[in-house]
Design a protein around this motif. Structure first.
Motif, short mmCIF file in Angstrom:
data_model
loop_
_atom_site.label_atom_id
_atom_site.label_comp_id
_atom_site.label_asym_id
_atom_site.label_seq_id
_atom_site.Cartn_x
_atom_site.Cartn_y
_atom_site.Cartn_z
N GLU A 281 -34.32 -21.76 8.64
CA GLU A 281 -35.45 -20.82 8.71
C GLU A 281 -35.37 -19.99 9.99
N GLU A 282 -35.04 -20.63 11.10
CA GLU A 282 -34.95 -19.93 12.39
C GLU A 282 -33.84 -18.87 12.35
N ARG A 283 -32.70 -19.24 11.78
CA ARG A 283 -31.58 -18.31 11.69
C ARG A 283 -31.95 -17.12 10.79
N ARG A 284 -32.67 -17.39 9.72
CA ARG A 284 -33.11 -16.30 8.83
C ARG A 284 -34.00 -15.31 9.59
N LYS A 285 -34.93 -15.85 10.38
CA LYS A 285 -35.83 -14.98 11.14
C LYS A 285 -35.06 -14.15 12.16
N ASN A 286 -34.06 -14.75 12.80
CA ASN A 286 -33.23 -14.01 13.75
C ASN A 286 -32.44 -12.91 13.03
N LEU A 287 -31.94 -13.21 11.85
CA LEU A 287 -31.19 -12.20 11.09
C LEU A 287 -32.10 -11.04 10.68
N VAL A 288 -33.35 -11.34 10.34
CA VAL A 288 -34.30 -10.28 9.98
C VAL A 288 -34.52 -9.36 11.19
N LYS A 289 -34.60 -9.94 12.39
CA LYS A 289 -34.74 -9.13 13.60
C LYS A 289 -33.53 -8.21 13.78
N VAL A 290 -32.34 -8.75 13.52
CA VAL A 290 -31.11 -7.95 13.64
C VAL A 290 -31.14 -6.80 12.62
N VAL A 291 -31.57 -7.11 11.40
CA VAL A 291 -31.65 -6.09 10.35
C VAL A 291 -32.62 -4.99 10.75
N LYS A 292 -33.79 -5.37 11.25
CA LYS A 292 -34.79 -4.37 11.68
C LYS A 292 -34.24 -3.51 12.81
N SER A 293 -33.53 -4.13 13.74
CA SER A 293 -32.93 -3.40 14.85
C SER A 293 -31.91 -2.38 14.35
N VAL B 34 -26.72 6.61 7.07
CA VAL B 34 -27.22 5.62 6.12
C VAL B 34 -26.06 4.76 5.60
N ASP B 35 -24.92 5.38 5.34
CA ASP B 35 -23.74 4.63 4.88
C ASP B 35 -23.28 3.61 5.93
N VAL B 36 -23.32 4.00 7.19
CA VAL B 36 -22.96 3.08 8.28
C VAL B 36 -23.94 1.90 8.31
N LEU B 37 -25.22 2.20 8.12
CA LEU B 37 -26.23 1.13 8.08
C LEU B 37 -25.91 0.14 6.96
N VAL B 38 -25.66 0.66 5.77
CA VAL B 38 -25.34 -0.20 4.62
C VAL B 38 -24.11 -1.05 4.93
N SER B 39 -23.11 -0.43 5.52
CA SER B 39 -21.89 -1.16 5.88
C SER B 39 -22.17 -2.26 6.91
N ASN B 40 -22.97 -1.93 7.92
CA ASN B 40 -23.32 -2.92 8.95
C ASN B 40 -24.13 -4.07 8.37
N LEU B 41 -25.05 -3.75 7.46
CA LEU B 41 -25.89 -4.80 6.86
C LEU B 41 -25.07 -5.70 5.95
N ALA B 42 -24.02 -5.17 5.35
CA ALA B 42 -23.17 -5.99 4.47
C ALA B 42 -22.50 -7.11 5.26
N LYS B 43 -22.32 -6.90 6.56
CA LYS B 43 -21.67 -7.90 7.40
C LYS B 43 -22.64 -9.00 7.82
N ILE B 44 -23.93 -8.77 7.65
CA ILE B 44 -24.92 -9.77 8.03
C ILE B 44 -25.01 -10.78 6.90
N ARG B 45 -24.72 -12.01 7.24
CA ARG B 45 -24.59 -13.06 6.25
C ARG B 45 -25.95 -13.57 5.79
N LYS C 261 -35.03 -4.43 1.42
CA LYS C 261 -34.22 -5.17 0.44
C LYS C 261 -33.40 -6.25 1.14
N LYS C 262 -32.81 -5.91 2.27
CA LYS C 262 -31.98 -6.87 3.01
C LYS C 262 -32.84 -8.01 3.56
N GLU C 263 -34.03 -7.70 4.06
CA GLU C 263 -34.94 -8.74 4.55
C GLU C 263 -35.29 -9.72 3.44
N THR C 264 -35.61 -9.19 2.26
CA THR C 264 -35.93 -10.04 1.11
C THR C 264 -34.75 -10.92 0.76
#
Length: 186
Positions: free
Chosen positions: A108-120, A18-29, A178-181
């Motif tokens: 908007e397109e970039r946001r949707k792509n980032l959400v896909k990355v977050v879900k992955s 879970v900590d690695v996930l949080v760390s990885n998500l922090a890098k997603i702009r 939370k990250k998707e929001t």
């Protein structure tokens, strides 16, 4: 290894996942600035690769801008170049003894792509947590086979392990949500 050691081990491993996930998500702009976004960018500092936050003071100017103030003035050009060449798509601006890093708004397109990355990322972490559960359950089965524990102990332990797993899966879901929001907020 006894049952308590197994439980502590899986709690620790799942927590690290879970900590690695949080760390990885922090890098997603997202559209907002945060100093952690520059953490993984390294520069050549006297022959060794060093992260920017080790050779400069990194702080927020406002919601959309980061300020980088190198401890040594000669590092400004090196840091500027490293930020430009990173995969973050940022354009830093040098101001004498500091660097301003504006965060461009997301499309908007970039946001949707980032959400896909977050879900992955979230799915990968859930798989890792489930693999940890499977390994622990396999270890319990081996302990029953070797007559180290009873089948009742195995059942109780599996239920305990499942509760820990369920807790971590819910936690991962909350982090992802939370990250998707955060990403979709304009």
């Amino acid at each position: 290894m006894n049952i308590d050691e197994i439980r502590l081990s899986i709690e620790s491993k799942m927590s690290k996942s879970v900590d690695v996930l949080v760390s990885n998500l922090a890098k997603i702009r997202t559209g907002r600035a945060h100093v952690g976004i520059l953490d993984h960018i390294s520069v050549d500092y006297y022959g060794s690769s060093t992260s920017i936050n080790k050779i400069a003071n990194v702080n927020l100017l406002d919601a959309r801008n980061i300020q980088v103030v190198p401890y040594e003035k000669k590092m400004i050009n090196v840091i500027d170049k490293a930020i430009r060449e990173s995969d973050l798509g940022l354009n830093p601006i040098s101001f004498g003894d500091s660097i301003k890093v504006p965060m461009p708004p997301l499309t908007e397109e970039r946001r949707k792509n980032l959400v896909k990355v977050v879900k992955s990322e979230g799915e990968e972490t859930k798989v890792a947590v489930r693999n940890i559960r499977r390994e622990a359950n396999d270890l319990l089965k081996k302990m029953v086979k070797d007559k180290d524990i009873s089948e009742d102990d195995e059942k109780r332990s599996q239920e305990s392990i499942q509760k820990i797993t369920d807790h971590n899966i819910v936690l991962i879901g909350q982090i992802i949500s939370k990250k998707e929001t955060e990403i979709m907020a304009i």
